[in-house]
Design an enzyme around this catalytic site. Structure first.
Site, PDB file in Angstrom:
ATOM      1  NE  ARG A 177      -3.495  -2.326   2.791  1.00  0.00           N
ATOM      2  CZ  ARG A 177      -3.171  -3.442   3.437  1.00  0.00           C
ATOM      3  NH1 ARG A 177      -1.967  -3.539   3.986  1.00  0.00           N
ATOM      4  NH2 ARG A 177      -4.020  -4.440   3.539  1.00  0.00           N
ATOM      5  CE  LYS A 201      -5.912  -0.781   5.124  1.00  0.00           C
ATOM      6  NZ  LYS A 201      -7.256  -1.104   4.595  1.00  0.00           N
ATOM      7  CG  HIS A 271      -5.147   0.174  -3.259  1.00  0.00           C
ATOM      8  ND1 HIS A 271      -4.295   0.501  -2.227  1.00  0.00           N
ATOM      9  CD2 HIS A 271      -5.926  -0.833  -2.781  1.00  0.00           C
ATOM     10  CE1 HIS A 271      -4.572  -0.268  -1.179  1.00  0.00           C
ATOM     11  NE2 HIS A 271      -5.538  -1.079  -1.489  1.00  0.00           N
ATOM     12  NE  ARG A 274      -3.433  -4.194  -1.229  1.00  0.00           N
ATOM     13  CZ  ARG A 274      -2.707  -4.827  -0.299  1.00  0.00           C
ATOM     14  NH1 ARG A 274      -1.399  -4.731  -0.318  1.00  0.00           N
ATOM     15  NH2 ARG A 274      -3.288  -5.561   0.644  1.00  0.00           N
ATOM     16  CG  HIS A 297      -6.358  -9.205   1.875  1.00  0.00           C
ATOM     17  ND1 HIS A 297      -6.742  -9.642   0.620  1.00  0.00           N
ATOM     18  CD2 HIS A 297      -6.023  -7.891   1.718  1.00  0.00           C
ATOM     19  CE1 HIS A 297      -6.651  -8.645  -0.239  1.00  0.00           C
ATOM     20  NE2 HIS A 297      -6.219  -7.587   0.394  1.00  0.00           N
ATOM     21  CE1 TYR A 306      -7.567  -7.591  -6.528  1.00  0.00           C
ATOM     22  CE2 TYR A 306      -7.594  -8.575  -4.357  1.00  0.00           C
ATOM     23  CZ  TYR A 306      -7.299  -7.522  -5.183  1.00  0.00           C
ATOM     24  OH  TYR A 306      -6.735  -6.391  -4.662  1.00  0.00           O
TER      25      TYR A 306
END
Length: 326
Positions: A177, A201, A271, A274, A297, A306
Site C-alpha cells: 500500500r 494496517k 492501489h 496492488r 489480508h 478478485y
C-alpha cells in the site's frame, strides 16, 4: 588591537543577525487550537495511525473553514443542516470510499466535541451513511505488459527517477500500500536475509521476501541517490528540506508514471498496482489464499473480490440463461 577586536566582534554580531533563522510561527487561532486538541485526542485516546490522523484533520480543517472561515469557530452553533450541506458538496467531488472517510472523520470530530462539552447534542447521529457495498465493483488493474511499460518509462538518469522507480517496483512486485511505502525505514530492510519488514494496517509488522530487482533498485537508490539526512525514512524528498514524503506523494508518483507511459486507466491511485499484481497472479493460476497471504489480508473474504476478474473460471460455473439456447 582593541579596535580590531571590537570591529571583528561587531561584524560577527551583524553576520549572526543576518543569518539568524526566522522564528517559528505557531498558529494560535481558535480553529488551530481546536484542531490541535482533536489531533491529541485521536493520537492518545483513539490510538489511530499517523496517516489516518492526517486524513481526519484534512477533512475537519476544510469543514471548519467552510463553516466559520476566519471567524472564531462557535461549534455550539452547529446544526445538522450545516453538516449535511458540507457532506453534499464533498460527496459530489470524491469517490464513494473517500466519502465514507469524510463521514467517519466528521463523526469522530462531533463525538469529540460532545465528550468535551463543546456541544450539547449528539450531532454524530445525524450523519447519513454512504452506499458502498462490499464486492459491488471490479478491482481496476493493468495487464502485465502495461505494468512493465510503466516501469520502463521511469527516467532513471535523474535522482527523482531512481527513487520513483524503486517505489513503483515495491508497489508492482510486492503489492504494498502507498502508506506502507511511506512508512518504510532503513531498519526495515534486512539485507542479510533478503527480507523487508512491512508496517501494515493496525500497526502490524510483517516480513516479505525482497525480490532481486526490488533489492537492486533499493540498493542503487540508497547508495547513489538518497541525500544524507537525519530521518530514517527510506524515501525522502530530493530537495530541501530532506524529510519523508508527504501522504499524497505515492499517488502523484503513480499518476506521473502513467502519463509518461501514455496510459489512462479510470483509476490512477497507488492501489492500481496492488490490484494489478493480484489480478495477474490469479490469471496465472494462484489461489485466492495465496494472493491473500501476499497482500496480507486479515480475512479471506477481503480477497474474494478478485474472484470476479477470473472470467474463464466464471464461465465454467455459470448457469445457462433461462430460455436461452441449449
Amino acid at each position: 588591537m582593541r579596535r580590531l577586536v571590537s570591529s571583528f566582534l561587531r561584524i560577527c554580531v551583524i553576520v549572526t543577525t543576518l543569518h539568524r533563522p526566522p522564528a517559528l510561527q505557531v498558529d494560535r487561532t481558535p480553529s488551530a487550537c481546536l484542531i490541535g486538541a482533536f489531533e491529541a485526542f485521536l493520537c492518545t485516546e483513539r490510538g489511530l495511525s499517523r496517516s489516518t490522523v492526517v486524513h481526519y484533520l484534512t477533512v475537519i480543517r476544510r469543514f471548519l473553514n467552510e463553516r466559520f472561515g476566519c471567524k472564531v469557530p462557535h461549534v455550539d452553533r452547529l446544526r445538522p443542516q450545516d453538516i449535511h450541506n458540507f457532506l453534499l458538496r464533498e460527496i459530489q467531488r470524491v469517490s464513494r470510499s473517500h466519502g465514507k472517510l469524510v463521514i467517519t472523520a466528521l463523526r469522530s470530530f462531533l463525538r469529540f466535541l460532545l465528550q468535551r462539552g463543546a456541544i450539547q447534542t449528539d450531532l454524530a447521529c445525524t450523519l447519513p451513511g454512504v452506499a458502498c457495498w462490499r464486492l459491488s465493483h471490479l478491482p481496476r488493474s493493468l495487464p502485465p505488459d502495461q505494468v512493465e511499460l510503466l516501469l520502463a518509462c521511469c527516467d532513471r538518469s535523474t535522482p527523482a527517477g531512481e527513487r520513483d522507480y524503486a517505489i513503483l517496483l515495491l508497489l508492482a512486485r510486492l503489492g504494498l500500500r502507498g502508506g506502507e511505502v511511506l512508512a518504510m525505514t532503513l531498519d526495515d530492510l534486512d539485507w542479510e536475509h533478503g527480507e523487508i519488514v512491512v508496517r501494515g494496517k493496525g500497526q502490524r509488522l510483517e516480513r516479505l521476501p525482497m525480490p532481486s530487482d526490488v533489492g537492486a533498485a533499493l540498493a542503487s537508490y540508497l547508495c547513489d541517490v538518497r541525500p544524507a539526512c537525519a530521518t530514517r525514512r527510506v524515501f525522502i524528498r530530493m530537495k530541501a528540506p530532506h524529510q519523508g514524503l508527504a501522504v499524497a506523494a505515492i499517488c502523484c508518483i503513480v499518476r506521473r508514471a502513467l502519463g509518461r507511459a501514455g496510459l489512462d486507466p479510470e483509476f490512477k491511485g497507488a492501489h492500481l498496482l496492488r490490484h494489478s499484481l493480484a489480478t495477474n497472479l490469479l490469471r496465472r493460476g494462484a489461489t485466492l489464499g495465496e494472493i491473500g497471504q501476499l497482500l496480507r489480508h486479515r480475512q479471506p473474504t477481503t480477497t474474494q473480490i478478485y474472484a470476479k476478474v477470473d472470467i474463464a473460471a466464471l464461465r465454467d460455473i455459470a448457469l445457462p440463461w433461462p430460455g436461452g439456447a441449449s
